[in-house]
Design a protein around this motif. Structure first.
Motif, PDB file in Angstrom:
ATOM      1  N   LEU A  31      74.885 -59.868  10.779  1.00 21.19           N
ATOM      2  CA  LEU A  31      76.256 -60.170  10.341  1.00 21.19           C
ATOM      3  C   LEU A  31      76.281 -61.415   9.456  1.00 21.19           C
ATOM      4  CD1 LEU A  31      78.339 -59.481  13.579  1.00 21.19           C
ATOM      5  CD2 LEU A  31      78.196 -58.077  11.521  1.00 21.19           C
ATOM      6  N   GLY A  32      75.474 -62.409   9.785  1.00 17.06           N
ATOM      7  CA  GLY A  32      75.416 -63.609   8.962  1.00 17.06           C
ATOM      8  C   GLY A  32      74.888 -63.330   7.572  1.00 17.06           C
ATOM      9  N   VAL A  33      73.851 -62.503   7.474  1.00 18.97           N
ATOM     10  CA  VAL A  33      73.308 -62.149   6.164  1.00 18.97           C
ATOM     11  C   VAL A  33      74.333 -61.371   5.347  1.00 18.97           C
ATOM     12  CG1 VAL A  33      71.542 -60.778   4.991  1.00 18.97           C
ATOM     13  CG2 VAL A  33      70.918 -62.214   6.944  1.00 18.97           C
ATOM     14  N   VAL A  34      75.047 -60.443   6.006  1.00 23.58           N
ATOM     15  CA  VAL A  34      76.069 -59.654   5.301  1.00 23.58           C
ATOM     16  C   VAL A  34      77.171 -60.562   4.767  1.00 23.58           C
ATOM     17  CG1 VAL A  34      77.873 -57.919   5.611  1.00 23.58           C
ATOM     18  CG2 VAL A  34      75.590 -57.528   6.551  1.00 23.58           C
ATOM     19  N   PHE A  46      85.806 -61.071   2.608  1.00 26.88           N
ATOM     20  CA  PHE A  46      86.028 -61.799   3.859  1.00 26.88           C
ATOM     21  C   PHE A  46      87.507 -62.170   3.984  1.00 26.88           C
ATOM     22  CE2 PHE A  46      86.160 -65.679   6.438  1.00 26.88           C
ATOM     23  CZ  PHE A  46      85.433 -65.261   7.538  1.00 26.88           C
ATOM     24  N   PRO A  47      88.151 -61.910   5.134  1.00 26.18           N
ATOM     25  CA  PRO A  47      89.586 -62.218   5.309  1.00 26.18           C
ATOM     26  C   PRO A  47      89.821 -63.720   5.451  1.00 26.18           C
ATOM     27  CG  PRO A  47      88.688 -61.357   7.346  1.00 26.18           C
ATOM     28  CD  PRO A  47      87.586 -61.254   6.336  1.00 26.18           C
ATOM     29  N   HIS A 153      81.933 -70.512  -7.984  1.00 30.37           N
ATOM     30  CA  HIS A 153      82.760 -71.673  -8.284  1.00 30.37           C
ATOM     31  C   HIS A 153      83.492 -72.155  -7.026  1.00 30.37           C
ATOM     32  CE1 HIS A 153      83.944 -74.332 -11.495  1.00 30.37           C
ATOM     33  NE2 HIS A 153      85.193 -74.311 -11.066  1.00 30.37           N
ATOM     34  N   TYR A 154      82.735 -72.292  -5.913  1.00 33.96           N
ATOM     35  CA  TYR A 154      83.170 -72.845  -4.630  1.00 33.96           C
ATOM     36  C   TYR A 154      84.084 -71.922  -3.825  1.00 33.96           C
ATOM     37  CZ  TYR A 154      81.562 -77.064  -7.006  1.00 33.96           C
ATOM     38  OH  TYR A 154      80.815 -77.975  -7.711  1.00 33.96           O
ATOM     39  N   VAL A 155      84.444 -70.749  -4.339  1.00 32.76           N
ATOM     40  CA  VAL A 155      85.343 -69.860  -3.596  1.00 32.76           C
ATOM     41  C   VAL A 155      84.655 -69.293  -2.358  1.00 32.76           C
ATOM     42  CG1 VAL A 155      86.703 -67.737  -3.729  1.00 32.76           C
ATOM     43  CG2 VAL A 155      86.635 -69.309  -5.671  1.00 32.76           C
ATOM     44  N   GLY A 156      83.339 -69.131  -2.398  1.00 30.91           N
ATOM     45  CA  GLY A 156      82.624 -68.540  -1.270  1.00 30.91           C
ATOM     46  C   GLY A 156      82.152 -69.535  -0.234  1.00 30.91           C
ATOM     47  N   GLY A 163      78.367 -67.449   7.446  1.00 36.10           N
ATOM     48  CA  GLY A 163      77.125 -66.698   7.440  1.00 36.10           C
ATOM     49  C   GLY A 163      75.949 -67.523   7.932  1.00 36.10           C
ATOM     50  N   LEU A 164      75.847 -68.775   7.463  1.00 32.25           N
ATOM     51  CA  LEU A 164      74.766 -69.646   7.926  1.00 32.25           C
ATOM     52  C   LEU A 164      74.883 -69.929   9.423  1.00 32.25           C
ATOM     53  CD1 LEU A 164      74.560 -72.221   4.988  1.00 32.25           C
ATOM     54  CD2 LEU A 164      72.908 -70.426   5.538  1.00 32.25           C
ATOM     55  N   GLY A 165      76.118 -70.112   9.899  1.00 36.94           N
ATOM     56  CA  GLY A 165      76.303 -70.340  11.323  1.00 36.94           C
ATOM     57  C   GLY A 165      75.857 -69.158  12.164  1.00 36.94           C
TER      58      GLY A 165
END
Length: 490
Positions: A31-34, A46-47, A153-156, A163-165
């Motif tokens: 799930l983190g990779v996705v 992502f919501p 541009h920082y939106v993600g 994802g990293l968590g």
């Protein structure tokens, strides 16, 4: 964190669930990779808004119930609530500014942690210092990724962090499952307890919950409890210390004469165990030599000695600055650790000092502490409660920092405080508020019943009075009518 979970829950509880932990770890990693890959382009599914609203509600709820905490628990929950609310507001602000600020914050945290880990590993040179430096380099690369605007541009930023968590959390679960799979028994239970069961601390629940023992605060002076004594660098300095924020709290304090004080730590149990390692001869702690002796190398090993008891040490030096007391500990495991550890009196300022000795002893004494607290609870609930406790994450970060740098009295103090909240769990904010609400509802219902009963009793009495008055009136009317009839006949 995997090692800390094993210590608190014990191998016996976790070993039967290693397959479930393995599956959970893989699901979390996938799930983190996705989530991370999804954030690499401008089409982010992502919501963001629902996630920010949930984060904001959790932060507000944590702030509302933070006052029900005690001491450090209250402060930790206040920090958590403020952080969640601030992050949620930045996400809801949207556009470029909110995402930019959030990205800069995460990047700075990764950069600072990576640099600190590299510098400390380079200076201390502990056994796995090269691996620690590699991890520090990876954190710096993550920081650079957050600093530069490519590719969204920082939106993600939020999906990246989530994802990293999930990836790091899943990796910890995989490590935990792999370690449990290789263990066929609990090493801490090989020998019989050296202390009779009658001397073990009795757990007295502070709540009416049949399956969870909670305490409303730290142990009282007369309670059976383990004590961690800490002499802070400032409190134990020979002269007036020059204040240096954070440095004199976690590393060392320097007095007006330039003498360095690193503080001290010791552990005392009611069974007569006192663990306090100190160099047999005073180490030269002048600024010129202090950098050299920080290295965790064999040439810095010196002869050490164990102090006999707290009264002797306090009389020869000074009373401890802070004490942390814990009810829920295992005196048998502590005794076995002490019998083996005191065979070697080697002292090293970095890797085998007073603070590292106390921290290792504390971990031995608290092995299986959470399992003892939740011993009547079945299934996965003890693990979920432990993972959802903020003090676990704080203790894990302190342990990680001490392993990559060195155990100091300041770190040992914070570590003991965090573990005390896990071994002797206090009612959480939600639990306290729920009990208060349920108690208030019960009292209201009881008041309503009593008021209804009084009203019914009052209506019954009023009806009886009316009936009595009516009967009396009827009797009087009958008498008057009887006396009038003869006169009419006459």
């Amino acid at each position: 964190m995997a090692r800390l979970v094993m210590i608190l829950l014990g191998v016996d509880y976790l070993r039967t669930r290693w397959r479930g932990l393995l599956w959970l770890g893989w699901v979390s990693v996938v799930l983190g990779v996705v989530a991370f890959v999804d954030a690499l382009d401008n089409a982010i599914y992502f919501p963001m808004t629902p996630f920010a609203l949930v984060l904001l509600l959790e932060g507000l709820a944590t702030l509302v119930v933070a006052r029900s905490g005690i001491g450090g628990q209250r402060t930790l929950r206040q920090v958590k609530g403020v952080s969640f609310c601030f992050a949620a507001l930045l996400i809801l602000a949207g556009h470029h500014h909110g995402h930019f600020v959030l990205s800069m914050i995460f990047a700075t945290l990764f950069l600072a942690d990576g640099l600190l880990q590299i510098v400390s590993a380079r200076v201390v040179r502990f056994r796995t210092w090269r691996l620690a430096m590699a991890v520090g380099v990876f954190e710096i690369l993550v920081a650079i990724f957050f600093y530069q605007p490519y590719p969204t541009h920082y939106v993600g930023t939020v999906p990246y962090c989530l994802g990293l968590g999930l990836i790091f959390g899943g990796w910890n679960l995989l490590l935990l499952a792999s370690r449990l799979r290789r263990l066929d028994h609990n090493p801490g239970m090989d020998a019989a307890d050296a202390v009779p069961a009658a001397t073990a601390p009795t757990l007295h629940p502070a709540s009416d919950a049949p399956d969870l023992k909670l305490w409303d605060g730290p142990p009282g002076p007369d309670e059976h409890a383990l004590t961690v004594h800490v002499w802070t660098p400032v409190g134990s300095a020979r002269g007036e210390a020059r204040r240096q924020p954070l440095v004199d709290r976690y590393i060392a304090a320097v007095d007006r004469d330039g003498v360095i004080s690193t503080g001290h730590a010791a552990l005392e149990s009611p069974e007569g165990i006192y663990i306090s390692l100190y160099p047999a001869e005073e180490i030269d702690r002048s600024p010129d030599e202090f950098t050299r002796i920080l290295r965790a190398t064999r040439e810095n090993d010196v002869a050490g000695k164990f102090q006999p008891d707290y009264q002797t040490e306090a009389a020869a030096w000074c009373p401890s600055t802070v004490q942390v007391r814990i009810r829920n500990y295992d005196p048998g495991r502590l005794r076995r650790f002490w019998d083996a550890y005191r065979q070697d009196t080697t002292y090293n300022l970095t890797y085998r000092n007073c603070s590292s000795t106390v921290s290792h002893a504390l971990e031995a004494a608290l092995e299986g502490a959470s399992a003892r607290v939740w011993r009547q609870v079945r299934g996965w609930r003890p693990l979920w409660r432990l993972l959802a406790t903020p003090e676990l994450w704080v203790a894990a970060q302190i342990r990680k920092r001490a392993k990559t740098m060195a155990w100091t009295p300041g770190l040992t103090l914070d570590y003991a405080r965090a573990l005390s909240m896990l071994a002797d769990p206090r009612p959480s904010g939600w639990a306290s508020m729920t009990r208060m609400a349920l108690g208030q509802m019960r009292r209201q219902r009881q008041d309503w019943r009593e008021a209804a009963q009084r009203a019914e009793a009052g209506q019954g009495a009023q009806a009886g009075n009316v009936a009595s008055a009516a009967n009396a009136g009827n009797a009087g009317s009958a008498g008057s009518a009887g006396s009038a009839r003869p006169r009419g006949n006459d």
